[in-house]
Design an enzyme around this catalytic site. Sequence first.
Site, PDB file in Angstrom:
ATOM      1  N   ASP A 168     137.168 -10.167  43.970  1.00 25.58           N
ATOM      2  CA  ASP A 168     136.651  -8.799  43.897  1.00 25.58           C
ATOM      3  C   ASP A 168     135.222  -8.782  43.354  1.00 25.58           C
ATOM      4  O   ASP A 168     134.378  -7.997  43.804  1.00 25.58           O
ATOM      5  CB  ASP A 168     137.567  -7.938  43.025  1.00 25.58           C
ATOM      6  CG  ASP A 168     139.001  -7.954  43.523  1.00 25.58           C
ATOM      7  OD1 ASP A 168     139.199  -7.955  44.754  1.00 25.58           O
ATOM      8  OD2 ASP A 168     139.922  -7.988  42.688  1.00 25.58           O
ATOM      9  N   HIS A 195     144.316  -6.201  41.521  1.00 27.80           N
ATOM     10  CA  HIS A 195     143.778  -6.962  42.644  1.00 27.80           C
ATOM     11  C   HIS A 195     144.294  -6.442  43.986  1.00 27.80           C
ATOM     12  O   HIS A 195     144.630  -7.214  44.872  1.00 27.80           O
ATOM     13  CB  HIS A 195     144.119  -8.450  42.469  1.00 27.80           C
ATOM     14  CG  HIS A 195     143.498  -9.346  43.496  1.00 27.80           C
ATOM     15  ND1 HIS A 195     142.139  -9.380  43.740  1.00 27.80           N
ATOM     16  CD2 HIS A 195     144.051 -10.247  44.350  1.00 27.80           C
ATOM     17  CE1 HIS A 195     141.886 -10.264  44.691  1.00 27.80           C
ATOM     18  NE2 HIS A 195     143.026 -10.799  45.092  1.00 27.80           N
TER      19      HIS A 195
END
Length: 335
Positions: A168, A195
């Site tokens: 990310d 996530h």
Amino acid sequence: MLASRIQRRAFSASARNLSKVAVLGAAGGIGQPLSLLLKLNTRVTELALYDIRGGPGVAADISHVNTKSTVKGYDPTPSGLAEALKGSDIVLIPAGVPRKPGMTRDDLFNTNASIVRDLAKAVAESAPEAKLLIISNPVNSTVPICAEVFKARGVYNPKKLFGVTTLDVVRASRFVSEIKGTDPKDENITVIGGHSGVTIVPLFSQSNHPELSSNAELVNRVQFGGDEVVKAKDGAGSATLSMAFAGARMADALLRAADGEKGVIEPTFVESPLYKDQGIEFFSTNVELGPNGVEKIHPIGNIDANEQKLVEACLGDLKKNIAKGVAFVQENPGN
């Protein structure tokens, strides 16, 4: 990419604390490039590759790469798995199945949850002191699964269990650099939460470009970057190569911290005090790493109104994801 962060910090480094690293799921879409990147890391002495099929073949292939570490593939048997894990300093689990046509998200969860549960049991038995990095999705649920497995065996150490959310941050820095025409290595974007989807919260207000926090399109791209890859691969795969890079970067950070390097900070999904009062046991934020794993969990710091809304949306989903992982182990303890 190889010439970037990992290469500068590790590939050309003089290795000191050399380590055994095991990859469980080494023949998969993430496992193969991840294993190759780890073979290039000079801090890795021994690379142990395990999968339910193809592990020895991948090991034979990677072993020809002319770096000093040794590589061995292990048979897909309980004894082979135990041998692969024995003495490991770091274990990475990218094992799992991609979503197939006709498969529901619940089907995918149940399959991958079972795989991670069983591998976690093996780690708990053969390498309970290893730092365990979970890549297998859904990370928001698979990390709690591992924690429950370790707790049941009396070997749980929250400082050594990590969900890999590095992708990310990698995406956020790259996407910002595309907009601003900068070098991604100069874009330090903090990403917190979990996530998947709305649980991924980029904090652009803390970056060099605070105005980007109001860029809804950019925020959405960071949160759902995986969908972009799935669509581009036309159903033939997901984000495997970028995820392998992210996993290798996280492993390298732990290796550098084990070598005594100070100030090693990476975002990672760990047991965290930040939102425990709301029943959320795990949370990803910047974590300072040390020889024993988690050294210090950083608070999220000041955020703006846009980001506060994102955090509120994150917490609701994240709590459900974590509870789902815990419930899975309670309802499906396995053998």
